[in-house]
Design an enzyme around this catalytic site. Structure first.
Site, PDB file in Angstrom:
ATOM      1  N   TYR A   1     -14.824  -1.485  -0.945  1.00 47.87           N
ATOM      2  CA  TYR A   1     -13.773  -0.528  -1.282  1.00 47.87           C
ATOM      3  C   TYR A   1     -14.406   0.674  -1.989  1.00 47.87           C
ATOM      4  CZ  TYR A   1     -10.390  -4.325  -0.346  1.00 47.87           C
ATOM      5  OH  TYR A   1      -9.661  -5.335   0.214  1.00 47.87           O
TER       6      TYR A   1
ATOM      7  N   GLN B   1      -7.112 -15.022   2.700  1.00 49.46           N
ATOM      8  CA  GLN B   1      -6.442 -13.727   2.459  1.00 49.46           C
ATOM      9  C   GLN B   1      -6.136 -13.056   3.809  1.00 49.46           C
ATOM     10  OE1 GLN B   1      -7.277  -9.449   0.289  1.00 49.46           O
ATOM     11  NE2 GLN B   1      -7.991 -11.258  -0.793  1.00 49.46           N
TER      12      GLN B   1
ATOM     13  N   TRP C   1      -2.216  -9.532   2.113  1.00 47.03           N
ATOM     14  CA  TRP C   1      -2.500  -8.103   1.904  1.00 47.03           C
ATOM     15  C   TRP C   1      -1.621  -7.192   2.763  1.00 47.03           C
ATOM     16  CZ3 TRP C   1      -4.745  -5.275   6.020  1.00 47.03           C
ATOM     17  CH2 TRP C   1      -5.487  -5.970   6.977  1.00 47.03           C
ATOM     18  N   SER C   2      -1.574  -5.933   2.331  1.00 46.28           N
ATOM     19  CA  SER C   2      -0.744  -4.899   2.972  1.00 46.28           C
ATOM     20  C   SER C   2       0.694  -5.362   3.201  1.00 46.28           C
ATOM     21  CB  SER C   2      -1.363  -4.402   4.283  1.00 46.28           C
ATOM     22  OG  SER C   2      -2.421  -3.517   4.029  1.00 46.28           O
ATOM     23  N   PRO C   3       1.343  -5.860   2.147  1.00 43.96           N
ATOM     24  CA  PRO C   3       2.713  -6.364   2.296  1.00 43.96           C
ATOM     25  C   PRO C   3       3.718  -5.244   2.572  1.00 43.96           C
ATOM     26  CG  PRO C   3       2.099  -6.293  -0.016  1.00 43.96           C
ATOM     27  CD  PRO C   3       0.839  -6.008   0.762  1.00 43.96           C
ATOM     28  N   LEU C   4       3.326  -3.992   2.305  1.00 44.19           N
ATOM     29  CA  LEU C   4       4.220  -2.863   2.600  1.00 44.19           C
ATOM     30  C   LEU C   4       3.735  -2.096   3.828  1.00 44.19           C
ATOM     31  CD1 LEU C   4       4.845  -1.523  -1.045  1.00 44.19           C
ATOM     32  CD2 LEU C   4       6.357  -2.938   0.373  1.00 44.19           C
ATOM     33  N   ALA C   5       2.838  -2.708   4.604  1.00 45.77           N
ATOM     34  CA  ALA C   5       2.264  -2.026   5.777  1.00 45.77           C
ATOM     35  C   ALA C   5       1.777  -0.634   5.376  1.00 45.77           C
ATOM     36  CB  ALA C   5       3.263  -1.979   6.933  1.00 45.77           C
TER      37      ALA C   5
ATOM     38  N   GLY D   1      -0.411  -2.636  -3.524  1.00 48.06           N
ATOM     39  CA  GLY D   1      -1.258  -1.494  -3.820  1.00 48.06           C
ATOM     40  C   GLY D   1      -0.377  -0.406  -4.399  1.00 48.06           C
TER      41      GLY D   1
ATOM     42  N   GLN E   1       5.131   3.836  -8.531  1.00 45.57           N
ATOM     43  CA  GLN E   1       5.049   2.867  -7.421  1.00 45.57           C
ATOM     44  C   GLN E   1       4.865   1.449  -7.961  1.00 45.57           C
ATOM     45  OE1 GLN E   1       1.919   3.947  -4.710  1.00 45.57           O
ATOM     46  NE2 GLN E   1       2.934   5.818  -4.026  1.00 45.57           N
TER      47      GLN E   1
END
Ligand code: NAP
Length: 321
Positions: free
Chosen positions: A61, A184, A213-217, A288, A294
């Site tokens: 990252y 994951q 991961w990326s639960p909100l796309a 994130g 947010q």
């Protein structure tokens, strides 16, 4: 004084480790789109104060910068109350051995990661993908060594298939080595099929936790892309993600969930996160955030309960084709 009453904690699979139901990661954000160290500190510390104990990082990252800036902010918090992860697999340079899951890369990477974060051990260390060029046995034994050395408390995988997870467990059992305890995978209303059909049943059988991961796309599920690409947003900055996610069909589905969220007095972000949390095999949903607003919005999902009717309506909107 840390207020934890609004944050549930869940066991990571069959292990004794407890993770906050909502956790916070640093992909594309900390050290990437958010470089101001004070802003990183503000977001991470606010998350901790609201009960987040799990912070997800990876060596790759922002090419090590996420480990550095998150490590700096986390270093000001009590280490024993934190679950810090990092990952290994993706290339960190052009060197032929600076990638993958070989014994050499794993053992060398962990030391660089510990140094960048500024900690003596990782709570979780993930194999960031499966490496078809390295025997699973070599990877399992390298991870087992790190656990025995105390550099890593639990190791895991990311985006491994059910068959690959089963193979790692079989090798570890045969070798009397530590097993992967957590997987994951990507999981959201828009990307759900693989987890629901294959990965979650396998993880359950093997006693592994799932941290998703990326639960909100990448933010699409918040509704922020209803009317186009806002300035400074992730999909505006990352064209490959835009090409993958920003379709008329996806945006129509996200619009269709708005009345459901409204009826619950929740934001669409909260509804999408609460939906991911309602999967019984999920130990933690990794969110994130690029701002405090947010983060605060997202953490509101921790106490949102969805009844069967709401889940059925979401199933209809986000039916797998
Ligand atoms: N293992 C893997 O291969 C892998 C891959 C990807 C991610 N991960 C992990 O999972 C974590 C979460 O993934 P993710 O960042 O993709 O999660 P996400 O929740 O799907 O997307 C987060 C992004 O959406 C936007 N956003 C979030 N909350 C918002 C809100 N309430 N309102 C409006 N916009 C909002 C922000 O982007 P902008 O403000 O920039 O638009 C934020 O950075 C990562 O940090 C990482 O730790 C792991």
């Amino acid at each position: 004084m840390v207020a934890h009453q609004d944050m549930p904690y869940r066991a990571m699979g069959k292990s004794g480790l407890k993770l906050s139901a909502l956790s916070l990661g640093g992909w594309t954000t900390f050290g990437g789109s958010v470089t101001d160290v004070a802003a990183v500190r503000t977001i991470l510390h606010a998350a901790f104060e609201r009960g987040v104990n799990f912070f997800d990082i990876a060596d790759v990252y922002a090419r090590g910068e996420a480990e550095r800036v998150m490590g700096q902010a986390l270093g000001e918090l009590p280490r024993h109350e934190l679950v810090i992860s990092s990952k290994v697999f993706w290339p960190m340079s052009d060197d032929v051995n600076d990638r993958g899951l070989s014994r050499k890369h794993i053992l060398e990477s962990v030391d660089r990661t510990l140094q960048r974060i500024g900690t003596d051990y990782l709570d979780l260390y993930f194999c960031h993908r499966f490496d078809p060029e390295t025997p699973v046995e070599e990877t399992v034994r390298a991870m087992d060594d790190l656990v025995r050395q105390g550099k890593v408390l639990y190791w895991g995988t990311s985006e491994w298939t059910a068959a690959q997870l089963a193979e790692a467990h079989e090798v570890a059992t045969r070798r009397n080595a530590d097993k992967p305890r957590v997987e994951q995978p990507q999981y959201s209303l828009l990307v759900r099929d693989k987890v629901e059909r294959f990965v979650a049943p396998a993880a359950r059988e093997l006693g592994m936790g799932l941290v998703v991961w990326s639960p909100l796309a990448s933010g699409l599920l918040t509704g922020k892309y209803d009317d186009g690409l806002p300035d400074g947003s992730r999909l505006q900055a990352q064209s490959w993600l835009k090409d993958m996610l920003y379709s008329d069909d996806n945006r129509a589905r996200v619009r269709a969930m708005a009345p459901l969220a409204e009826a619950l007095g929740a934001s669409r972000a909260q509804l999408a996160l609460a939906w991911a949390l309602s999967h019984p095999d999920v130990s933690s949903v990794i969110t994130g955030a690029t701002s405090l607003a947010q983060l605060n919005d997202n953490l509101g999902a921790a106490t949102l309960r969805l009844d069967d009717d709401v889940r059925a309506q979401l199933d209809e909107i986000f039916a797998v084709a």
